[in-house]
Design an enzyme around this catalytic site. Structure first.
Site, short mmCIF file in Angstrom:
data_model
loop_
_atom_site.label_atom_id
_atom_site.label_comp_id
_atom_site.label_asym_id
_atom_site.label_seq_id
_atom_site.Cartn_x
_atom_site.Cartn_y
_atom_site.Cartn_z
N LYS A 1 45.52 41.98 39.26
CA LYS A 1 44.78 43.10 39.74
C LYS A 1 45.77 44.62 39.43
O LYS A 1 45.21 45.34 39.24
CB LYS A 1 44.48 43.01 41.37
CG LYS A 1 43.53 41.98 41.55
CD LYS A 1 42.14 42.50 41.05
CE LYS A 1 41.44 43.52 41.99
NZ LYS A 1 40.16 43.70 41.50
N THR B 1 43.04 46.32 45.28
CA THR B 1 43.38 45.45 46.60
C THR B 1 44.65 45.73 47.24
O THR B 1 45.72 46.14 46.42
CB THR B 1 43.40 43.81 46.25
OG1 THR B 1 43.86 43.35 47.43
CG2 THR B 1 44.40 43.57 45.05
N ASP B 2 44.83 45.45 48.53
CA ASP B 2 46.00 45.60 49.09
C ASP B 2 47.18 44.80 48.59
O ASP B 2 48.52 45.09 48.85
CB ASP B 2 45.94 45.85 50.72
CG ASP B 2 45.73 44.61 51.29
OD1 ASP B 2 45.58 43.56 50.43
OD2 ASP B 2 45.49 44.32 52.57
N GLU B 3 46.90 43.80 48.04
CA GLU B 3 47.75 42.77 47.44
C GLU B 3 48.54 43.40 46.50
O GLU B 3 49.59 42.81 45.96
CB GLU B 3 47.03 41.52 47.00
CG GLU B 3 46.21 40.85 48.20
CD GLU B 3 46.21 39.36 47.91
OE1 GLU B 3 46.70 39.01 47.26
OE2 GLU B 3 45.48 38.83 48.69
N TYR C 1 47.38 36.45 40.71
CA TYR C 1 46.20 37.24 41.38
C TYR C 1 46.28 38.70 41.46
O TYR C 1 45.98 39.82 40.85
CB TYR C 1 45.52 36.67 42.57
CG TYR C 1 44.26 37.62 43.08
CD1 TYR C 1 43.22 38.25 42.58
CD2 TYR C 1 44.79 38.25 44.40
CE1 TYR C 1 42.27 39.16 42.97
CE2 TYR C 1 43.97 39.34 44.96
CZ TYR C 1 42.76 39.50 44.00
OH TYR C 1 42.15 40.58 44.87
P1 NAD Z 1 34.24 36.93 44.50
O1 NAD Z 1 35.24 35.98 43.75
O2 NAD Z 1 33.26 36.68 45.66
O3 NAD Z 1 33.26 37.77 43.50
C1 NAD Z 1 33.55 38.07 42.29
C2 NAD Z 1 32.35 38.20 40.99
O4 NAD Z 1 32.63 38.67 39.80
C3 NAD Z 1 31.64 36.93 40.92
O5 NAD Z 1 30.29 37.07 41.09
C4 NAD Z 1 31.94 36.50 39.52
O6 NAD Z 1 30.78 35.69 38.94
C5 NAD Z 1 32.15 37.68 38.80
N1 NAD Z 1 33.00 37.63 37.61
C6 NAD Z 1 34.18 37.00 37.71
N2 NAD Z 1 34.83 37.36 36.45
C7 NAD Z 1 33.82 37.97 35.69
C8 NAD Z 1 33.76 38.60 34.31
N3 NAD Z 1 34.59 38.30 33.40
N4 NAD Z 1 32.57 39.20 34.00
C9 NAD Z 1 31.71 39.60 34.81
N5 NAD Z 1 31.66 39.04 36.06
C10 NAD Z 1 32.61 38.38 36.41
O7 NAD Z 1 35.09 38.28 44.93
P2 NAD Z 1 34.98 39.32 46.07
O8 NAD Z 1 35.77 38.73 47.18
O9 NAD Z 1 33.53 39.93 46.27
O10 NAD Z 1 35.83 40.69 45.58
C11 NAD Z 1 35.04 41.53 44.75
C12 NAD Z 1 36.22 42.56 44.24
O11 NAD Z 1 36.82 43.11 45.39
C13 NAD Z 1 37.35 42.05 43.46
O12 NAD Z 1 37.65 42.88 42.47
C14 NAD Z 1 38.66 41.87 44.42
O13 NAD Z 1 39.87 41.88 43.71
C15 NAD Z 1 38.44 42.98 45.28
N6 NAD Z 1 38.85 42.73 46.69
C16 NAD Z 1 38.60 41.65 47.38
C17 NAD Z 1 38.93 41.57 48.68
C18 NAD Z 1 38.53 40.36 49.71
O14 NAD Z 1 39.05 40.31 50.68
N7 NAD Z 1 37.66 39.51 49.18
C19 NAD Z 1 39.72 42.66 49.36
C20 NAD Z 1 40.05 43.69 48.42
C21 NAD Z 1 39.54 43.78 47.23
O1 DAU Z 2 44.13 41.39 50.82
C1 DAU Z 2 42.99 41.67 49.97
C2 DAU Z 2 42.95 40.20 49.54
O2 DAU Z 2 42.45 39.11 50.56
C3 DAU Z 2 42.05 40.13 48.24
O3 DAU Z 2 42.45 40.95 47.37
C4 DAU Z 2 41.76 38.60 47.59
O4 DAU Z 2 40.82 38.64 46.60
C5 DAU Z 2 41.11 37.89 48.94
O5 DAU Z 2 40.95 36.56 48.33
C6 DAU Z 2 42.25 37.82 49.90
O6 DAU Z 2 43.43 37.22 49.76
P1 DAU Z 2 44.34 36.32 50.68
O7 DAU Z 2 45.23 35.43 50.11
O8 DAU Z 2 45.07 37.32 51.70
O9 DAU Z 2 43.01 35.67 51.50
P2 DAU Z 2 42.85 34.37 51.89
O10 DAU Z 2 41.72 34.34 52.72
O11 DAU Z 2 42.93 33.28 50.74
O12 DAU Z 2 43.78 33.92 52.81
C7 DAU Z 2 44.14 34.64 54.11
C8 DAU Z 2 45.38 34.37 54.66
O13 DAU Z 2 45.18 33.09 55.32
C9 DAU Z 2 46.44 34.05 54.01
O14 DAU Z 2 47.93 34.32 54.80
C10 DAU Z 2 46.56 32.55 53.48
C11 DAU Z 2 46.13 31.84 54.91
N1 DAU Z 2 45.30 30.88 54.44
C12 DAU Z 2 44.28 30.81 53.77
C13 DAU Z 2 43.38 29.89 53.48
C14 DAU Z 2 42.29 30.02 52.40
C15 DAU Z 2 45.34 29.74 55.48
O15 DAU Z 2 46.26 29.57 56.18
N2 DAU Z 2 44.57 28.62 55.08
C16 DAU Z 2 43.67 28.68 54.30
O16 DAU Z 2 42.83 27.64 54.14
#
Ligand code: NAD
Ligand code: DAU
Length: 339
Positions: A156, A128-130, A152
């Site tokens: 990561k 992730t970019d985080e 988190y």
């Molecule tokens: P999500 O929370 O929707 O899904 C995560 C999945 O992992 C779920 O199906 C959960 O059951 C499974 N899981 C959790 N713990 C587990 C374990 N111990 N063993 C097996 N399975 C397990 O997540 P997402 O948003 O689809 O993100 C997927 C990946 O991409 C993550 O690694 C996240 O860090 C990364 N990522 C997410 C974003 C985003 O914006 N959502 C951006 C960049 C990277």
């Molecule tokens: O940048 C990649 C990441 O993006 C992934 O690695 C994470 O898994 C994913 O959860 C996401 O993290 P963020 O914290 O950036 O996403 P989130 O949707 O929680 O929040 C996005 C922005 O919006 C952040 O600045 C917080 C704000 N926010 C979020 C929620 C849920 C609000 O203002 N209100 C809200 O209710």
């Protein structure tokens, strides 16, 4: 270079991005066999994968990436692992950091060990970019230091460090993608975009932390999945790739766009207490991945339109998720703005 992989273990594919990735691979590479390993946490949902259930070349295994015996047995059957499995929500990591450390650090190590033992062609870690932390100026490049600021992002980053150590110490053929904020169909309604969209459908307040000014790079999930596929098949081992659009948008702009698409009043926006340790800006330099021939295809306007329509047409998918534990979490997480 180009890599042919016949059998993939996709961990965490019952979640948002992983299930979209499986959909992408089934569509574009129908001959590839896929084994999904997922623990089915609150964020995992078999409904995301239902269309593949009876298909040849697809198998679902319910299990934990921390279970080294299970992972070892599954790794013996495949050419490569793609890891999506993680605890993923920043706000939940502030309530229970240890679940994040277990899965995102230890679980990643278990997968690396199995990939090394079975001499896989490649191991792709979806990061992730985080990991870069808050970026006050400029754009993050792949060689920048990690400065994670939440449990988190620290977990990561820890998982990534382990994977890089396996590459250096044991020659693990590692690939890493560092994606920005994904949005689109099948996203659990705790992340910004689906919170806004599903609340707006129900005419509930749209909560924005502080003043909604925090900036993210929102990438449509199908673009992200295509990028992971390109890296998996085209990138030389050792490659690390930022994946985003390069466009910066704040939360308030996203909320206003969602309300405009739905024809709902902006008075639904409610500013709430800030997220502790909030990273106010992420910004990626994406030149490295564009050299592999990838570029984003879906603009934020188009992607939000598609996402709104999907949630409007799929209430039977998200309504059951917004019950019980969800509302307990919601009440704990959202607090009034105190100025
Ligand atoms: P999500 O929370 O929707 O899904 C995560 C999945 O992992 C779920 O199906 C959960 O059951 C499974 N899981 C959790 N713990 C587990 C374990 N111990 N063993 C097996 N399975 C397990 O997540 P997402 O948003 O689809 O993100 C997927 C990946 O991409 C993550 O690694 C996240 O860090 C990364 N990522 C997410 C974003 C985003 O914006 N959502 C951006 C960049 C990277
Ligand atoms: O940048 C990649 C990441 O993006 C992934 O690695 C994470 O898994 C994913 O959860 C996401 O993290 P963020 O914290 O950036 O996403 P989130 O949707 O929680 O929040 C996005 C922005 O919006 C952040 O600045 C917080 C704000 N926010 C979020 C929620 C849920 C609000 O203002 N209100 C809200 O209710």
């Amino acid at each position: 270079m180009s890599r042919t992989l016949q059998r993939l273990l996709v961990a965490g594919a019952a979640g948002f991005i992983g299930s979209n990735f499986v959909r992408h691979v089934r569509r574009t590479r129908p001959g590839v066999e896929i084994v999904v390993l997922d623990k089915l946490t609150y964020a995992g949902n078999l409904a995301n994968l239902i269309e593949f259930e009876s298909q040849k070349g697809y198998r679902f295994v319910h299990g934990d990436i921390c279970d080294s015996g299970l992972v070892d047995a599954l790794a013996a059957e495949v050419d490569a692992i793609v890891n999506f499995a993680a605890e993923t929500h920043v706000d939940r990591s502030l309530m229970d950091p240890f679940a994040f450390i277990d899965t995102d650090v230890r679980g990643t190590a278990v997968l690396c060990e199995a990939a090394r033992k079975h001499r896989h062609e490649v191991f792709l870690l979806v990061s992730t970019d985080e990991v870069y932390g808050h970026v006050a100026e400029g754009r993050s490049v792949e060689t920048d230091a990690f400065r994670p600021r939440s449990p988190y992002s620290a977990s990561k980053a820890g998982g990534e460090h382990i994977a890089h150590a396996y590459a250096e110490s044991f020659g693990l053929p590692l690939l890493v993608t560092r994606g920005s904020n994904n949005y689109g169909p099948y996203q659990y309604p705790e992340k910004l975009v689906p919170v806004l969209v599903t609340n707006a459908i129900d005419e509930m307040p749209l909560p924005l932390y502080k003043d909604g000014s925090a900036v993210r790079d929102f990438v449509y999930v199908e673009d992200h999945c295509r990028a992971i596929d390109v890296v998996l098949h085209e990138a030389p081992a050792g490659g690390v790739y930022n994946v985003g659009t390069g466009v910066e948008t704040n939360g308030l702009q996203v909320a206003e766009a969602v309300l405009d698409i739905m024809g709902k009043p902006r008075s639904l926006i409610e500013f709430v207490a800030d997220r502790p340790g909030h990273d106010y800006r992420y910004a990626l330099d994406i030149s490295r991945i564009t050299e592999l021939g990838w570029e984003p295809q879906v603009t934020l306007a188009e992607g939000l339109e598609r996402t709104v329509r999907w949630y409007q047409s799929n209430e039977d998918w998200w309504r059951p998720l917004k019950s019980g534990e969800y509302w307990e979490y919601y009440r704990r997480n959202y607090r009034p703005l105190v100025s």
